[in-house]
Design an enzyme around this catalytic site. Structure first.
Site, short mmCIF file in Angstrom:
data_model
loop_
_atom_site.label_atom_id
_atom_site.label_comp_id
_atom_site.label_asym_id
_atom_site.label_seq_id
_atom_site.Cartn_x
_atom_site.Cartn_y
_atom_site.Cartn_z
N HIS A 33 0.83 -1.20 0.00
CA HIS A 33 0.00 0.00 0.00
C HIS A 33 0.87 1.26 0.00
O HIS A 33 0.57 2.23 -0.72
CB HIS A 33 -0.88 0.04 1.25
CG HIS A 33 -1.86 -1.08 1.36
ND1 HIS A 33 -1.71 -2.11 2.25
CD2 HIS A 33 -3.02 -1.33 0.70
CE1 HIS A 33 -2.73 -2.93 2.15
NE2 HIS A 33 -3.53 -2.50 1.20
N GLY A 143 -2.91 -1.55 -6.92
CA GLY A 143 -1.86 -2.54 -7.10
C GLY A 143 -2.22 -3.57 -8.15
O GLY A 143 -3.37 -4.03 -8.24
N SER A 185 0.16 -9.00 1.05
CA SER A 185 -1.30 -8.95 1.18
C SER A 185 -1.65 -8.81 2.65
O SER A 185 -0.98 -9.38 3.52
CB SER A 185 -1.94 -10.23 0.62
OG SER A 185 -3.31 -10.30 0.95
#
Length: 283
Positions: A33, A143, A185
């Site tokens: 992120h 992403g 993730s």
């Protein structure tokens, strides 16, 4: 309040107005992120990040209640990265009583995770449309790890005129990986230590399959070998392992001249992992 803050941001660069980039997230932030934020900061005057765990993209018996939430920690990380504004609405703000609208994107949302998680991409498209209308960004960053999601949002934004014509305002950023190759993730934190070690076999098996396909091996045979390798590594099941056209996500039986992508979803322990990698067309 949001609109007032956005107006102040846009006025900060004088008569021409400042550019604003949006980085939508569900929180539980990691370096993937933050890479989106850094790319957005390089492209725009100001970055707005959103954090919203969207109930409309979770199916029955999925992990909505268990999905990690750490707003204070996430806010501190975003502030340290220079994010100008954090938009973290609650469910009632996003879906007030009587909310009755649903956005579906045919084609790119039909297969892969769309088949395995019915209604998921309707929830993704609906919340993305709302965020775009709320923030009205000049560009938004997503992403490539969620490659099908990126395709759905690009199609939705184009079809509903949410971006300027002929401008690629939906920008995909390459997947950020751990040292052993596993795609970053938020759901990786669900993995037990043993499952986390075994999960590294997923990207390794994908690279082996890609080498075989690029080397001229039969696609179906390479995909069958990929699934066998994933299961042998300790995964419980493979939802899909598919070679697809990078734009339409239509499945490919042979590697042609158009850009292709290998996309995989597999389950290990209680966790469903997804990943994708580019496959080079023959010279």
């Amino acid at each position: 309040m949001l609109r007032t803050a956005l107006a102040q941001l846009r006025a900060s660069e004088g008569h021409g107005g400042a550019t604003v980039a949006l980085v939508p997230t569900m929180g539980a932030l990691h370096d993937g992120h933050l890479t989106l934020v850094r790319r957005a900061r390089a492209e725009a005057d100001h970055v707005v990040a959103s954090i919203f765990v969207n109930p409309k993209q979770f199916g029955v018996n999925e992990d909505l209640d268990a999905y990690p939430r750490q707003l204070a920690e996430d806010a501190a990380m975003l502030e340290a990265e220079g994010v100008a504004l954090l938009w973290a609405p609650d469910v009632e703000a996003m879906y007030p009583s009587g909310f009755a609208t649903n956005i579906g994107v045919a084609g790119v949302s039909d297969g892969l995770c769309g088949a395995a998680r019915p209604g998921h991409f309707d929830g993704v498209a609906t919340v993305a449309c709302k965020l775009f209308n709320q923030v009205q960004p000049d560009m938004a960053f997503f992403g490539e790890k969620d490659f099908q999601q990126l395709a759905v949002i690009r199609t939705m934004a184009r079809d509903l005129d949410l971006t300027r014509p002929h401008v690629d305002a939906i920008i995909g950023v390459p997947t950020v990986r751990e040292a052993d190759g596993l795609a970053m993730s938020s759901r990786n934190r669900y993995l037990t230590p043993d499952d986390r070690r075994a999960a590294a076999a997923l990207p390794h098996a994908m690279r082996t399959a890609i080498a075989a396909i690029e080397g001229g091996d039969d696609v179906a045979t390479a995909l069958a070998g990929l699934q066998a390798d994933i299961l042998a590594a300790g995964f419980a099941s493979v939802d899909y392992a598919e070679l697809a056209d990078s734009r339409s996500l239509a499945p490919l039986g042979t590697l042609g001249k158009t850009p292709a992508r290998l996309l995989v979803a597999a389950r290990i322990g209680n966790t469903r992992l997804i990943d994708n990698m580019a496959v080079n067309a023959p010279a």
